[in-house]
Design an enzyme around this catalytic site. Structure first.
Site, PDB file in Angstrom:
ATOM      1  N   HIS A  26     -26.407  31.181   7.634  1.00 24.92           N
ATOM      2  CA  HIS A  26     -27.171  29.992   7.223  1.00 24.92           C
ATOM      3  C   HIS A  26     -27.853  30.223   5.876  1.00 24.92           C
ATOM      4  O   HIS A  26     -28.976  30.731   5.816  1.00 24.92           O
ATOM      5  CB  HIS A  26     -28.218  29.708   8.315  1.00 24.92           C
ATOM      6  CG  HIS A  26     -28.919  28.401   8.152  1.00 24.92           C
ATOM      7  ND1 HIS A  26     -29.613  27.792   9.165  1.00 24.92           N
ATOM      8  CD2 HIS A  26     -29.068  27.570   7.089  1.00 24.92           C
ATOM      9  CE1 HIS A  26     -30.143  26.668   8.750  1.00 24.92           C
ATOM     10  NE2 HIS A  26     -29.831  26.505   7.486  1.00 24.92           N
ATOM     11  N   ARG A  64     -27.199  26.383  -3.144  1.00 24.13           N
ATOM     12  CA  ARG A  64     -27.529  25.319  -4.121  1.00 24.13           C
ATOM     13  C   ARG A  64     -26.423  24.923  -5.092  1.00 24.13           C
ATOM     14  O   ARG A  64     -26.718  24.252  -6.103  1.00 24.13           O
ATOM     15  CB  ARG A  64     -28.774  25.716  -4.930  1.00 24.13           C
ATOM     16  CG  ARG A  64     -30.005  26.050  -4.095  1.00 24.13           C
ATOM     17  CD  ARG A  64     -30.394  24.914  -3.195  1.00 24.13           C
ATOM     18  NE  ARG A  64     -31.724  25.102  -2.619  1.00 24.13           N
ATOM     19  CZ  ARG A  64     -32.102  24.508  -1.496  1.00 24.13           C
ATOM     20  NH1 ARG A  64     -31.276  23.702  -0.837  1.00 24.13           N
ATOM     21  NH2 ARG A  64     -33.318  24.684  -1.022  1.00 24.13           N
ATOM     22  N   ASN A 121     -25.830  20.569   2.008  1.00 29.41           N
ATOM     23  CA  ASN A 121     -26.784  19.623   1.399  1.00 29.41           C
ATOM     24  C   ASN A 121     -26.992  19.933  -0.081  1.00 29.41           C
ATOM     25  O   ASN A 121     -28.082  20.210  -0.541  1.00 29.41           O
ATOM     26  CB  ASN A 121     -28.116  19.627   2.155  1.00 29.41           C
ATOM     27  CG  ASN A 121     -28.770  20.983   2.232  1.00 29.41           C
ATOM     28  OD1 ASN A 121     -28.095  22.013   2.216  1.00 29.41           O
ATOM     29  ND2 ASN A 121     -30.086  21.011   2.305  1.00 29.41           N
ATOM     30  N   LYS A 162     -21.809  20.597   9.904  1.00 31.73           N
ATOM     31  CA  LYS A 162     -23.272  20.606   9.932  1.00 31.73           C
ATOM     32  C   LYS A 162     -23.772  19.190  10.132  1.00 31.73           C
ATOM     33  O   LYS A 162     -23.381  18.267   9.401  1.00 31.73           O
ATOM     34  CB  LYS A 162     -23.805  21.168   8.607  1.00 31.73           C
ATOM     35  CG  LYS A 162     -25.306  20.973   8.372  1.00 31.73           C
ATOM     36  CD  LYS A 162     -26.139  21.986   9.115  1.00 31.73           C
ATOM     37  CE  LYS A 162     -27.639  21.834   8.909  1.00 31.73           C
ATOM     38  NZ  LYS A 162     -28.191  22.578   7.791  1.00 31.73           N
ATOM     39  N   HIS A 174     -29.059  20.748  12.715  1.00 28.54           N
ATOM     40  CA  HIS A 174     -30.462  20.803  12.330  1.00 28.54           C
ATOM     41  C   HIS A 174     -31.138  19.833  13.292  1.00 28.54           C
ATOM     42  O   HIS A 174     -31.065  18.611  13.118  1.00 28.54           O
ATOM     43  CB  HIS A 174     -30.651  20.349  10.878  1.00 28.54           C
ATOM     44  CG  HIS A 174     -32.093  20.341  10.458  1.00 28.54           C
ATOM     45  ND1 HIS A 174     -32.572  21.129   9.440  1.00 28.54           N
ATOM     46  CD2 HIS A 174     -33.170  19.673  10.939  1.00 28.54           C
ATOM     47  CE1 HIS A 174     -33.881  20.940   9.310  1.00 28.54           C
ATOM     48  NE2 HIS A 174     -34.263  20.037  10.205  1.00 28.54           N
ATOM     49  N   HIS A 202     -31.864  27.401  13.396  1.00 28.32           N
ATOM     50  CA  HIS A 202     -33.308  27.667  13.267  1.00 28.32           C
ATOM     51  C   HIS A 202     -34.166  27.223  14.453  1.00 28.32           C
ATOM     52  O   HIS A 202     -35.044  26.369  14.313  1.00 28.32           O
ATOM     53  CB  HIS A 202     -33.878  27.122  11.953  1.00 28.32           C
ATOM     54  CG  HIS A 202     -33.376  25.794  11.483  1.00 28.32           C
ATOM     55  ND1 HIS A 202     -33.315  24.701  12.297  1.00 28.32           N
ATOM     56  CD2 HIS A 202     -32.926  25.394  10.271  1.00 28.32           C
ATOM     57  CE1 HIS A 202     -32.851  23.679  11.599  1.00 28.32           C
ATOM     58  NE2 HIS A 202     -32.600  24.073  10.375  1.00 28.32           N
ATOM     59  N   ASP A 236     -31.679  31.061   6.626  1.00 30.55           N
ATOM     60  CA  ASP A 236     -31.988  29.721   6.123  1.00 30.55           C
ATOM     61  C   ASP A 236     -32.547  29.840   4.704  1.00 30.55           C
ATOM     62  O   ASP A 236     -33.535  29.198   4.349  1.00 30.55           O
ATOM     63  CB  ASP A 236     -32.956  28.970   7.048  1.00 30.55           C
ATOM     64  CG  ASP A 236     -32.940  27.470   6.788  1.00 30.55           C
ATOM     65  OD1 ASP A 236     -32.195  27.023   5.895  1.00 30.55           O
ATOM     66  OD2 ASP A 236     -33.679  26.740   7.478  1.00 30.55           O
ATOM     67  N   GLY A 283     -38.588  24.593   2.471  1.00 27.76           N
ATOM     68  CA  GLY A 283     -37.635  25.699   2.431  1.00 27.76           C
ATOM     69  C   GLY A 283     -38.186  26.887   1.681  1.00 27.76           C
ATOM     70  O   GLY A 283     -39.034  26.735   0.795  1.00 27.76           O
TER      71      GLY A 283
HETATM   72  O1  DOR Z   1     -36.749  23.805   4.955  1.00 29.23           O
HETATM   73  C1  DOR Z   1     -35.576  23.506   4.816  1.00 29.23           C
HETATM   74  N1  DOR Z   1     -34.979  23.616   3.604  1.00 29.23           N
HETATM   75  N2  DOR Z   1     -34.891  23.063   5.842  1.00 29.23           N
HETATM   76  C2  DOR Z   1     -33.671  22.530   5.699  1.00 29.23           C
HETATM   77  O2  DOR Z   1     -33.132  22.064   6.654  1.00 29.23           O
HETATM   78  C3  DOR Z   1     -33.028  22.465   4.389  1.00 29.23           C
HETATM   79  C4  DOR Z   1     -33.582  23.466   3.487  1.00 29.23           C
HETATM   80  C5  DOR Z   1     -33.209  23.209   2.048  1.00 29.23           C
HETATM   81  O3  DOR Z   1     -32.025  23.001   1.788  1.00 29.23           O
HETATM   82  O4  DOR Z   1     -34.084  23.252   1.185  1.00 29.23           O
HETATM   83 ZN    ZN Z   2     -30.990  25.281   6.384  1.00 28.08          ZN
END
Ligand code: DOR
Ligand code: ZN
Length: 404
Positions: free
Chosen positions: A42, A46, A76, A132, A167, A221, A294, A313
């Site tokens: 996980h 970016r 994402n 996902k 998630h 998570h 994560d 995050g």
């Molecule tokens: O805190 C988080 N940041 N949770 C997520 O599900 C996505 C992640 C992010 O991509 O910044």
């Molecule tokens: Zn994540």
């Protein structure tokens, strides 16, 4: 040939490791311990679109320093990975970046479920490690917040024998609670807004869908005792349900807001202390299968923004293993449990074939977290004194010497 001699297994057996190489080197492994390299299921590296926070050149370096040679990256991004074409384009960009870094990091990609692109899912059956599903919004705007699409995803996944990674935070409850917390300006409010019920409602729904369609379900998570109870019951029912937790949910609780302010804001949020104990118990009981960092870097400027604008995050890949080794010294976890969490279970759940990658750790080394390879330039674990550090990471016959 690189020969690491006299290294110990976690069972205490002394062994030698030979690595195919043009160079002839002998490394004295006395006092060092060999473990399978970390698989981090996980990460958010970016790419594409948010490379100012992280890219695969810096992400790969952070991974290697953390003893990790395989990562599963999340969809994402900008644009989000919601079509088969975007998935292939993303792979090409990553390969270029890894090539530039000269680190052949192993990686897999999650495909992002999107209600307008459900027909794309089956096309990624072999190219993606799984699907996902954001049941609640987080960074970016990927979300499946209607039951019809959610049912469709679980049904398609079961038919295609793909795993669904969720998630699990309920979008409707988040929206309802946002109204109550609007105008709230303390970062700590985040843990109240996205409370445990937000998570359990989604976990319950996802398990119900796994039961209904026979879908393999990976719950990302896991952060609370209540989610653990639901997952434990699902496992007792013999449903194909697997669970991941994170270093920040194991090692931080809501008391961290005082120290870390916006850096502590994450989805799902940090919980009260009692949940940490429940997570460790769940590891011992094998209710939690894996740990995923994560790794979700944002810049310091972004994290310094007031609550509401500060993104969720934190980075984590680099210090996940040292944190676990330190927890071993504190008597919180055994070394076989560390191996199970950091590689063995991920290998089994995601059918990763044997990779022959290794991390060699110095269990006695004590050092403070002092710098990071992540492009974001900060870590929530800054200045923490940890005992147990990776000193060599072996990836595809290359031995990386690490400096703390
Ligand atoms: O805190 C988080 N940041 N949770 C997520 O599900 C996505 C992640 C992010 O991509 O910044
Ligand atoms: Zn994540």
């Amino acid at each position: 040939m690189i020969r690491i001699q006299g290294v110990s297994t976690i069972q205490g057996k002394i062994t030698n490791l030979s690595i195919q190489s043009d160079e002839e080197t002998i490394i004295d492994g006395a006092g060092l311990t060999i473990m399978p390299a970390v698989i981090d299921p996980h990460v958010h590296f970016r790419t594409p679109g948010m490379e100012y926070k992280e890219d695969w050149r810096t992400g790969a370096k952070a991974a290697i320093r953390g003893g990790c040679t395989t990562v599963f990256d999340m969809p994402n991004t900008k644009p989000p990975t919601i079509t088969a074409n975007l998935l292939h384009e993303k792979k090409a960009i990553i390969d270029r970046q890894l090539n530039e870094a000269a680190i052949p990091l192993r990686y897999q990609l999650f495909f992002g479920a999107d209600k307008h692109h459900l027909a794309e899912i089956a096309k990624t059956k072999t190219a993606a490690i799984g699907i996902k599903v954001f049941m609640g919004c987080s960074t970016g705007n990927l979300v499946i917040d209607d039951d019809e699409s959610l049912h469709a995803v679980f049904s398609i996944a079961a038919k295609e024998n793909m795993i669904v990674a969720v998630h699990a935070e309920d979008e409707h409850l988040i929206r309802e609670r946002k109204a109550t917390y609007s105008g709230e300006n303390s970062y700590a409010a985040h843990s109240h807004l996205r409370n445990v019920e937000v998570a359990t409602r989604a976990v319950e729904k996802a398990i119900g869908l796994a039961r209904q369609y026979g879908t393999r379900l990976y719950i990302l998570h896991v952060s609370s005792a209540e989610e653990i109870a639901l997952i434990k019951a699902a496992k007792q029912e013999k449903l194909p349900v697997f669970a991941e937790t994170t270093p920040h949910h194991l090692f931080f609780d809501t008391s961290a807001y005082g120290r870390l302010a916006g850096k502590a804001v994450v989805n799902p949020p940090l919980r009260d202390e009692k949940h940490r104990e429940a997570l460790f118990t769940a590891i011992h009981e094998k209710v939690i299968d894996t740990i995923g960092s994560d790794h979700a870097p944002h810049t310091l400027e972004e994290k310094a923004q007031p609550y509401g604008e500060c993104p969720s995050g934190m980075p984590g890949i680099e210090f996940m293993l040292p944190l676990l080794l330190n927890a071993y010294h504190a008597g919180l976890i055994t070394l076989p449990e560390v191996v199970s969490l950091t590689s063995q279970r991920a290998r089994e759940i995601f059918a990763i074939t044997n990779e022959n990658d290794w991390v060699i750790v110095d269990l006695n080394k004590k050092a403070k977290v002092s710098s990071t390879q992540s492009k974001c330039g900060w870590t929530p674990y800054q200045d923490l004194m940890l005992q147990g550090w990776p000193v060599y990471t072996v990836l595809k016959n290359t031995c990386y010497k690490l400096f703390v």
